[in-house]
Scaffold this motif. Structure first.
Motif, mmCIF file in Angstrom:
data_model
loop_
_atom_site.group_PDB
_atom_site.id
_atom_site.type_symbol
_atom_site.label_atom_id
_atom_site.label_comp_id
_atom_site.label_asym_id
_atom_site.label_seq_id
_atom_site.Cartn_x
_atom_site.Cartn_y
_atom_site.Cartn_z
ATOM 1 N N GLU A 29 0.832 -1.193 0.000
ATOM 2 C CA GLU A 29 0.000 0.000 0.000
ATOM 3 C C GLU A 29 0.873 1.253 0.000
ATOM 4 N N GLU A 30 2.047 1.178 0.614
ATOM 5 C CA GLU A 30 2.963 2.324 0.620
ATOM 6 C C GLU A 30 3.385 2.686 -0.811
ATOM 7 N N GLU A 31 3.564 1.676 -1.654
ATOM 8 C CA GLU A 31 3.893 1.941 -3.064
ATOM 9 C C GLU A 31 2.734 2.652 -3.759
ATOM 10 N N ILE A 32 1.540 2.209 -3.510
ATOM 11 C CA ILE A 32 0.350 2.830 -4.103
ATOM 12 C C ILE A 32 0.220 4.279 -3.638
ATOM 13 N N ASP A 33 0.557 4.540 -2.373
ATOM 14 C CA ASP A 33 0.457 5.894 -1.830
ATOM 15 C C ASP A 33 1.281 6.892 -2.654
ATOM 16 N N LYS A 34 2.447 6.473 -3.141
ATOM 17 C CA LYS A 34 3.308 7.379 -3.912
ATOM 18 C C LYS A 34 2.580 7.894 -5.151
ATOM 19 N N HIS A 35 1.802 7.023 -5.768
ATOM 20 C CA HIS A 35 1.116 7.388 -6.996
ATOM 21 C C HIS A 35 -0.113 8.248 -6.717
ATOM 22 N N VAL A 36 -0.819 7.922 -5.650
ATOM 23 C CA VAL A 36 -2.000 8.710 -5.285
ATOM 24 C C VAL A 36 -1.580 10.109 -4.845
ATOM 25 N N LEU A 37 -0.446 10.214 -4.179
ATOM 26 C CA LEU A 37 0.087 11.528 -3.802
ATOM 27 C C LEU A 37 0.266 12.417 -5.023
ATOM 28 N N ARG A 38 0.844 11.841 -6.085
ATOM 29 C CA ARG A 38 1.118 12.640 -7.278
ATOM 30 C C ARG A 38 -0.169 13.114 -7.939
ATOM 31 N N LEU A 39 -1.148 12.229 -8.064
ATOM 32 C CA LEU A 39 -2.369 12.645 -8.755
ATOM 33 C C LEU A 39 -3.181 13.632 -7.912
ATOM 34 N N LEU A 40 -3.173 13.460 -6.582
ATOM 35 C CA LEU A 40 -3.886 14.416 -5.725
ATOM 36 C C LEU A 40 -3.198 15.778 -5.731
ATOM 37 N N GLU A 41 -1.892 15.772 -5.789
ATOM 38 C CA GLU A 41 -1.169 17.037 -5.865
ATOM 39 C C GLU A 41 -1.581 17.796 -7.127
ATOM 40 N N GLY A 42 -1.733 17.069 -8.239
ATOM 41 C CA GLY A 42 -2.187 17.701 -9.470
ATOM 42 C C GLY A 42 -3.571 18.298 -9.321
ATOM 43 N N ARG A 43 -4.472 17.597 -8.651
ATOM 44 C CA ARG A 43 -5.824 18.102 -8.463
ATOM 45 C C ARG A 43 -5.844 19.333 -7.553
ATOM 46 N N PHE A 44 -5.020 19.316 -6.527
ATOM 47 C CA PHE A 44 -4.943 20.499 -5.666
ATOM 48 C C PHE A 44 -4.343 21.689 -6.416
ATOM 49 N N GLU A 45 -3.417 21.420 -7.339
ATOM 50 C CA GLU A 45 -2.838 22.509 -8.131
ATOM 51 C C GLU A 45 -3.892 23.194 -8.994
ATOM 52 N N LEU A 46 -4.887 22.460 -9.418
ATOM 53 C CA LEU A 46 -5.954 23.030 -10.231
ATOM 54 C C LEU A 46 -6.936 23.860 -9.404
ATOM 55 N N GLY A 47 -6.970 23.607 -8.089
ATOM 56 C CA GLY A 47 -7.932 24.290 -7.243
ATOM 57 C C GLY A 47 -9.330 23.749 -7.374
ATOM 58 N N GLU A 48 -9.478 22.562 -7.974
ATOM 59 C CA GLU A 48 -10.829 22.046 -8.219
ATOM 60 C C GLU A 48 -11.513 21.558 -6.944
ATOM 61 N N MET A 49 -10.751 21.431 -5.836
ATOM 62 C CA MET A 49 -11.377 21.056 -4.575
ATOM 63 C C MET A 49 -11.496 22.252 -3.622
ATOM 64 N N ASP A 50 -11.175 23.448 -4.140
ATOM 65 C CA ASP A 50 -11.302 24.666 -3.343
ATOM 66 C C ASP A 50 -12.506 25.483 -3.803
ATOM 67 N N ASP A 51 -12.917 26.416 -2.979
ATOM 68 C CA ASP A 51 -13.999 27.303 -3.369
ATOM 69 C C ASP A 51 -13.572 28.090 -4.612
ATOM 70 N N PRO A 52 -14.427 28.162 -5.640
ATOM 71 C CA PRO A 52 -14.051 28.850 -6.886
ATOM 72 C C PRO A 52 -13.620 30.293 -6.680
ATOM 73 N N SER A 53 -14.106 30.938 -5.628
ATOM 74 C CA SER A 53 -13.734 32.343 -5.400
ATOM 75 C C SER A 53 -12.249 32.504 -5.120
ATOM 76 N N LEU A 54 -11.577 31.412 -4.723
ATOM 77 C CA LEU A 54 -10.147 31.469 -4.429
ATOM 78 C C LEU A 54 -9.279 31.273 -5.672
ATOM 79 N N VAL A 55 -9.899 30.776 -6.737
ATOM 80 C CA VAL A 55 -9.143 30.378 -7.925
ATOM 81 C C VAL A 55 -9.320 31.410 -9.027
ATOM 82 N N LYS A 56 -8.237 32.068 -9.378
ATOM 83 C CA LYS A 56 -8.278 33.127 -10.399
ATOM 84 C C LYS A 56 -8.934 32.650 -11.685
#
Length: 862
Positions: free
Chosen positions: A320-347
């Motif tokens: 599962e630790e190996e799987i975590d490395k991959h999920v970390l990368r894809l979640l980081e990408g989603r957070f970079e988009l701001g798609e899980m934040d309130d739209p008012s925060l995202v330019k």
């Protein structure tokens, strides 16, 4: 009263419900937030997130997310968007600054469309997300590859420059808190056909030199110079290992050597190929383990192997630790988009729908389309045409074809100007004669027998429509037509009254009663799902996202009734279109066509091929074409013969060739007075063609691919060796890489080097004087090529820099071109690496890659 804040789309109270969790805190970095969120996921949830169509996890406020959208040359698979020219055409501009502007506009449109969906409460679905699988930076090594139109040509440097501009335009500035989109470099690595064998091919004959000097540089450039957030691994095997399961490609080269730290996504179905085609894995479980362990973070599929990862953990095949490395990368990408934040925060969430297909974006499209136009021949200066011409004939299969201009992986614009439409903006109606003349490939015309069809005692075809894909319940509407069926949702047109644009179905029915016995062609063309039945027997059936053509020959008896039914459904997120006609095929009578041009001296023949013939893994087999690829590169015989007949009739002929790949046009250089390579020009491509032909725009396009004399000049298509391919390894083309004519003349003077001896880490400045010696302003592209003089096994020359020079008539300008130390980097057989080695180098500079268009200067690296 409790103070409420919004985070991740959920409400939290600072006093009543506890503090905001770290992953919900937009002040933390994407990496910090991803690490916290991974710790809260179950193994099963992690596996779901590693699929390209990722389901929501409501308990943690994770919304549904889809990794698969397309933006190859504008927002794809959506309507009312701006459709720019196909990438290979954009490469002909040699203008990466304009390419950046186009993809900045594209990302604005994609964000605006996404924002509108969010406002309307619609979930993330395929083709509507913020992850776009663009650009395609594979090297267009062989013109037979149908997907070469998606690339930026055959040269590694030009592809790199264009690709960097695409990524930066799509992702937005790096100093912004959020990414506008996530771009994707594909298909890593080496892939460039054939389409028919891509799921099983094993490329094991590629030399280290070709790999490092030709196939990998663009990917390296996008990783290190554009910070691209996604890389898509290819279908085929490379040296016996599937690319999506190759530790060498995905870990050693991509991550360890190049420093890539973001996510890898598989091509669609590539993980399944491990056990179904490549036989490198025994089943889905082992394929999922192999892909994950090698470094593929997200699986695109149609039945996900990655959903088996929890089973693989339970069997001790992966941790599962190996799987975590991959999920970390894809979640980081989603957070970079701001798609899980309130739209008012995202330019980027503030971009309005008013930008979509706006005048500014349409102007960009027209500007680029003009710059793609590449003039290959102009005998006796027959061009530009005069607007006072008495009569001109515009003929050919591509003259009035809208979808041809859109290319592939395309969206649908509000308006398209065909090439015929473009002529109508220049001339009066009575100055133009139009006729199609011939088909792209078929050497026959169809005499329609629809007048022999009726239903319920009334002539024509009856159509019935449902607003569901299953033809269930009460129909929404029906209609009758006595014309050939030609319906599409392109441009938001419905199939019929009250019919939705998506998730609808139709039934077309008629009874054909032939007036004579013989063979009749039932010609059915469409995409999504369609089925043809005659007297209840299935004759053709297709489920495809690409428009395909089915030709059914039916033996009929005079007076006998044949019930014809066409069942249609719009499925997936695919476009919907349908064409149908039936009748007798007759040979083309060239003399009869030319007799209609009796009072016409000038003929503009608009031909070539089309995205319906070349493209991705298409279920199509016609003379010269196979599964989306080409089996030869000659102009189809029906067009070649038409042009010869026009020549024999003493007509002046301007040939406008539309294609996404190079064509062998040696006979056409004799039968035609002028040849304009028009590519697939986008929504305003017809206007751009007319602007160039009538001299309202001086052409400046340069070939990003070699135009060969004939198919015989090409090595075996399935051989990936670069020997004998492209301008870098062959020297006898019909039209060379970098070539393109103008309506004015340019003279290139003797260049000056800032130094002729320099250290291997030093840069060099080349100053090239250029003069416009003609009578009108124009643009020339100065190109700089380099060769190590003692490198006997390397390329003849390689492009390392270029610069566009815009000059008024009579003007002279000194063009300064910077050559950083890496410009001299080449493959070193002694160390099996890319490096800048001491020695003598020859710098070539001029207006094309042809020796006659180049001058040279030698420099020494110490």
């Amino acid at each position: 009263m409790r103070k409420i804040i919004v985070a991740c789309g959920l409400l939290f109270s600072l006093s009543g419900w506890g503090q905001t969790l770290p992953y919900q805190n937009p002040e933390l970095s994407p990496a910090e937030r991803a690490k916290d969120l991974v710790s809260r996921l179950t193994l099963e949830e992690k596996a779901l997130l590693m699929c390209d169509d990722s389901e929501a996890i409501p308990r943690l406020g994770i919304k549904k997310f889809n990794w698969w959208s397309e933006a190859l040359h504008g927002v794809a698979n959506q309507g009312n968007v701006t459709v720019f020219p196909e990438p290979v055409g954009m490469a002909a501009s040699f203008n990466e600054k304009l390419v950046f502007e186009i993809f900045n506009a594209t990302s604005d449109e994609m964000r605006a469309k996404h924002n509108e969906r969010v406002r309307n409460g619609l979930e993330d679905t395929r083709f509507h997300s913020l992850s776009v699988w663009t650009p395609n930076v594979n090297i267009f090594r062989d013109p037979r590859w149908g997907r070469g139109q998606e690339t930026y040509g055959e040269d590694p440097y030009l592809t790199s420059q264009m690709g960097i501009a695409v990524v930066k335009g799509l992702q937005g500035p790096e100093d912004e808190k959020y990414r506008k989109l996530l771009a994707c470099a594909k298909h890593y690595a080496v892939h460039s056909g054939p389409e028919w064998s891509r799921h099983s091919a094993n490329l094991n004959n590629i030399s280290p030199r070709d790999l490092w000097e030709t196939y990998l540089p663009a990917f390296k450039a996008l990783v290190q110079k554009a910070d691209v957030r996604e890389v898509m691994c290819a279908y085929q095997r490379l040296d016996d290992d599937p690319c999506c399961g190759s530790t060498r490609l995905l870990q050693q080269i991509l991550r360890d050597e190049w420093g890539f730290k973001y996510l890898v996504v598989s091509d669609c179905g590539a993980i399944a190929d491990f056990w179904t085609s490549h036989k490198s894995s025994s089943d889905a479980v082992h394929a999922a383990v192999k892909g994950t362990m090698a470094g593929t973070d997200v699986e695109c599929g149609y039945g996900y192997a990655y959903q088996k990862l929890p089973e693989a953990v339970s069997r001790g095949l992966i941790t599962e630790e190996e799987i975590d490395k991959h999920v970390l990368r894809l979640l980081e990408g989603r957070f970079e988009l701001g798609e899980m934040d309130d739209p008012s925060l995202v330019k980027w969430s503030q971009i309005p729908m008013s930008v979509v297909n706006s005048k500014a974006h349409k102007d960009l499209s027209l500007n680029m389309s003009r710059q793609t136009m590449t003039l290959l021949q102009n005998k006796n200066n027959v061009l530009p045409l005069s607007k006072s011409i008495r009569k001109i004939a515009v003929i050919g299969p591509n003259a009035d074809d809208k979808p041809m201009l859109w290319g592939n992986y395309n969206g649908t614009p509000n308006q398209t100007i065909t090439i015929l439409d473009g002529f109508k903006t220049k001339l009066k109606k009575n100055q133009i004669i139009y006729m199609k003349g011939c088909d792209l490939v078929n050497d026959k015309t169809l005499e329609s027998y629809l007048d022999q069809c009726s239903i319920d005692g009334k002539p024509g075809i009856k159509a019935t429509f449902w607003n569901n894909p299953e033809r269930q319940g009460e129909p929404v509407s029906s209609l009758r037509t006595t014309q050939p069926i030609n319906v599409t949702t392109y441009g938001l047109h419905t199939f019929g009254p009250g019919v939705n644009l998506e998730k609808f179905s139709a039934k077309y029915e008629t009874v054909f009663t032939p007036k004579e016995s013989g063979e009749v062609l039932l010609n059915l063309e469409g995409c999504s799902y369609f089925e043809l039945l005659v007297n209840g027997q299935a004759m053709a059936k297709r489920r495809t996202w690409r428009t395909t053509d089915t030709r059914t020959m039916l033996q009929v008896e005079k007076g006998k009734e044949y019930k014809i039914e066409i069942l249609y459904a719009q499925v997936e997120n695919w476009a919907a279109n349908l064409k149908f006609n039936l009748g007798k095929e007759l040979p083309i009578n060239y003399d009869e066509s030319i007799s209609k041009l009796k009072n016409v001296d000038m003929v503009v023949f608009v031909g070539g091929i089309s995205p319906q013939l070349e493209g991705e893994e298409m279920p199509l087999n016609l003379p010269g074409f196979k599964n989306g690829d080409r089996t030869d590169i000659e102009l189809p015989a029906v067009q070649r013969n038409f042009l010869k007949a026009l020549k024999e009739a003493s007509k002046q002929v301007v040939f406008v060739n539309c294609s996404g790949s190079s064509m062998a046009l040696l006979p056409e250089t004799e039968s035609c007075d002028a040849i304009l390579q028009a590519w697939y020009g986008g929504e305003l491509g017809g206007q751009a063609v007319a602007d160039v032909l009538f001299g309202d725009y001086n052409p400046s396009g340069k070939l990003p691919v070699t135009f060969y004399k004939s198919t015989k000049q090409l090595p075996d298509y399935e051989d990936y060796s670069m020997k004998g391919r492209t301008y870098r390894y062959m020297s006898d083309p019909l039209f060379p890489f970098g070539f393109g004519l103008s309506y004015t003349d340019f003279t290139v003077g003797t260049a000056q080097c800032s130094k002729t001896q320099l250290r291997t880490e030093e840069a060099l400045t080349l100053t090239v004087p250029i003069s416009n010696t003609g009578k009108r302003s124009g643009t020339e592209v100065i190109q700089v090529y380099i060769r190590k003089t003692d490198d006997t096994g390397g390329p003849l020359k390689s492009l390392k820099a270029y610069a566009r020079a815009e000059l008024a008539a009579g003007a002279t300008q000194d063009i300064e071109i910077q050559l950083p130390a890496e410009s001299f980097e080449c493959f070193d057989p002694s160390t099996n690496t890319m490096r800048v080695a001491p020695g003598e180098y020859e710098l070539f500079y001029g207006t094309s890659s042809a020796a006659k268009d180049l001058q040279s200067v030698k420099v020494t690296l110490l």
